[in-house]
Enzyme design. Structure first.
Site, PDB file in Angstrom:
ATOM      1  N   THR A 129       0.523  -1.051  -0.072  1.00  0.00           N
ATOM      2  CA  THR A 129      -0.005   0.740  -0.112  1.00  0.00           C
ATOM      3  C   THR A 129       0.857   1.496   0.028  1.00  0.00           C
ATOM      4  OG1 THR A 129      -1.794   1.143   0.560  1.00  0.00           O
ATOM      5  CG2 THR A 129      -0.320   0.270   2.683  1.00  0.00           C
ATOM      6  N   THR A 163       1.961  14.064 -15.276  1.00  0.00           N
ATOM      7  CA  THR A 163       2.399  15.442 -13.912  1.00  0.00           C
ATOM      8  C   THR A 163       3.140  16.784 -14.101  1.00  0.00           C
ATOM      9  OG1 THR A 163       4.110  15.137 -16.311  1.00  0.00           O
ATOM     10  CG2 THR A 163       4.200  13.497 -14.188  1.00  0.00           C
TER      11      THR A 163
END
Lengths: 404, 404
Positions: B191, B404
């Site tokens: 995770t 981005t």
């Protein structure tokens, strides 16, 4: 001779002398050609490389045994059913394909190889297969290579075929190849099928060795989705019809042959990647500055298999962080303070951090059909290149809807 | 006590006594909360597990050092910027986050851990981060756990938080957890963030050992897309507020605590898989009949990471051939004549071949939100379970458009 200096042409497996081929439709699939036959009209030597999947299809188990003999003259292919996980009946059906083809061509079953691709675990429709073998044998022709290239396609959108010509001791020689993708393709023997023919005269052991050399830096550097099929196979038949001095040791002729074979194998590899399921682009991933070649390959494959990198390229986003993340997770050594990344030919990161770049220019570059991603790991001097494609909505469509 | 017999509740990191939390919005992201703070109002011990990515984020490098001390009382999180590959400035920015938080709370910087997630290689907006630390410290409250769970989300669609209560030598104890996914998630520390708090009293070394045991069969058995982030971190704070006898050896109390922790970690793991990027289903892959546990895990992860298996499940197609292909390619031993496959609880293959099944029933089962895929490799007696999700159009949308 300079490596890979060949300009591949659009020939096929019938470009080399003494080979015939056919591709016909017998109704194994709803439309399109679905069976192919390739035949050498004279004795031929053979070499092969196969999937390392531990649940190989019946044809793979069979071909591996046959290829050990080093001699074979024909190949029968069906592209409707993988004939995998079909138990004893699958083994028998596969053998019957070889037997019937051999009978039609006046050969021994030992001289016939078999390839199957399609759904796994479905019984073969042998009635159609038998009819297809009859039709294919009747359709064999000196220019049937393109039909064969079409007949081995599954989710491919274009037939893939190339050829190269060269001279060995004054004799004109040729290699031809037909190939199919386009999903369930991964780095180990990365194509479903890639079938080469050549009229070069060469001893079986040297053919196998030449083939491995050529495949190592081409088909074994290809990944579409990181999956390795139960049926992946690459085969080469060499029948000596060119009349060259038989290659019996690793001399200049051998290396010349390997160079031509490798150039053609790289071309086939790129064509398979470019036509990967749902692909809009060929993506060439080059890793430089690795500690050694093995780590360069590891990092390049990790980047090429990264779903995040592949979706970024589809989205025309120079998201170099994902490239670094994939390389960093691959296990290959990387220097966090020294790596550099180029996206589509534009430097985007250097000395382990971002480098100002012209976003508009890079987005324009990412519109192209061929995209190059390069990372320098900043550790050593080894390099490797891996071929892949982008990951698109169409991949999901194809694979969520390609029903059993 | 029976393993995993806990019924997790919908508590959070503020369910255990002595913990406060906050989640606030300071504008690092367009909308939503983007900074979280968790604080123990008394000394606490800490343990952590971190990404093995060789390009770790600045917070990972920092936390690893801090966790070695075994003591920490606060955690500051930003979910707008990964602060990874940002060079010396990134290291300084990370430390400033710890320093400012410590100053606000009257702690030493050594007692403050830091987590960051978001885009890689972008400079931090420290002006906003500083303001966010002020806001978060002012917002700390005894029921701020849900706000914190919301503030650590990135592409997650729901906040993930659970709690479990139990008794140790007559004292009521609790564990709470908040977690975030939801892409760039892979089997090693699977995770991005999974943050536990507990009021149990336990020595630091035993907390680390208990944490590793619990994570091994939960977070380390999770994959969304086979990617391993530069920032993956799991942390646990234990402040002893429950008043139990401090756990100082691997006695019954220790095992009781591990069982509760594991049950909660499994619940967090499932929640992360279920909310994987674009996911419509939680897919639980169980491998039985493996030669040993390590091979069982290898095969299960290969199946869980297979893009073809994941798209087949999205397409509601019991394409068991892809499950076998993935297992066969994983390297784990498999008996081609003895394997068996169950898809959504329905047997579809047995003795290495297909088994007639009710297609309508299985398609109905595949409509459910939870799908179980089980394969028996037919080799030995070891088993393992891995959690993942399906692969959908939405995954492509999210990752082709997360610019981005």
């Amino acid at each position: 001779m300079k490596k890979n200096s060949f300009t591949p042409e659009k020939g096929t497996v019938t470009t080399p002398q003494g080979f015939q081929a056919a591709g016909i439709s017998v109704g194994l699939k709803r439309a399109n050609k679905d069976m192919a036959l390739i035949y050498s009209n004279r004795p031929a030597v053979v070499a092969g490389m196969f999937t390392t999947n531990l649940v190989p299809a019946h044809c793979v188990v069979y071909n591996k045994e046959r290829v050990k003999n080093g001699h074979a003259r024909a190949l029968i292919v069906n592209s409707g059913n993988a004939n995998c996980c079909n138990g004893e009946q699958g083994r028998l059906d596969n053998f019957e394909m070889a037997e019937l083809t051999a009978a039609k061509l006046g050969l021994s079953p030992n001289e016939v190889l078999v390839l199957s691709t399609g759904v796994i675990g479905e019984p073969m429709n042998m009635e159609k297969i038998r009819a297809g073998i009859d039709m294919a044998a009747a359709a064999l022709s000196n220019d049937g290579g393109l039909d064969a290239a079409q007949a081995i396609m599954t989710t491919d959108t274009v037939p893939k075929h190339f050829s190269a010509e060269f001279e060995l001791d004054g004799h004109r020689c040729a290699i031809g190849v037909i190939a199919k993708g386009s999903g369930m393709i991964n780095p180990h023997l990365a194509t479903m099928f890639c079938i080469f023919t050549t009229d070069v005269a060469i001893q079986p052991a040297l053919l196998q060795s030449a083939f491995q050399e050529a495949v190592e830096e081409s088909l074994n550097r290809l990944t579409v989705d990181g999956e390795m099929s139960t049926n992946d196979s690459a085969l080469i038949f060499a029948n000596g019809a060119a009349g060259n001095r038989e290659i019996s040791k690793k001399n200049d002729d051998y290396h010349h042959f390997v160079d031509a074979l490798r150039a053609l194998a790289v071309e086939a590899t790129k064509a398979i990647a470019r036509d990967g399921e749902g692909a809009t682009k060929l993506v060439t991933v080059t890793v430089n500055g690795a500690a050694n070649e093995s780590e360069a390959v590891t990092a390049a494959k990790a980047i090429a298999n990264s779903m995040l990198v592949k979706t970024a390229i589809f989205g025309k986003d120079p998201n170099w962080g994902r490239v670094v993340q994939a390389a960093g997770a691959s296990g290959a050594q990387i220097n966090p303070a020294a790596f550099a990344v180029e996206f589509a030919g534009v430097k985007v990161a250097e000395n382990g951090g971002r480098q100002p770049f012209d976003r508009e220019k890079i987005i324009e570059m990412l519109e192209q059909k061929d995209v190059q991603v390069t990372i320098d790991l900043g550790v050593g001097h080894a390099s490797a290149t891996v071929f892949t494609c982008d990951l698109t909505f169409e991949y999901i469509t194809i694979n969520a809807e390609y029903h059993t």
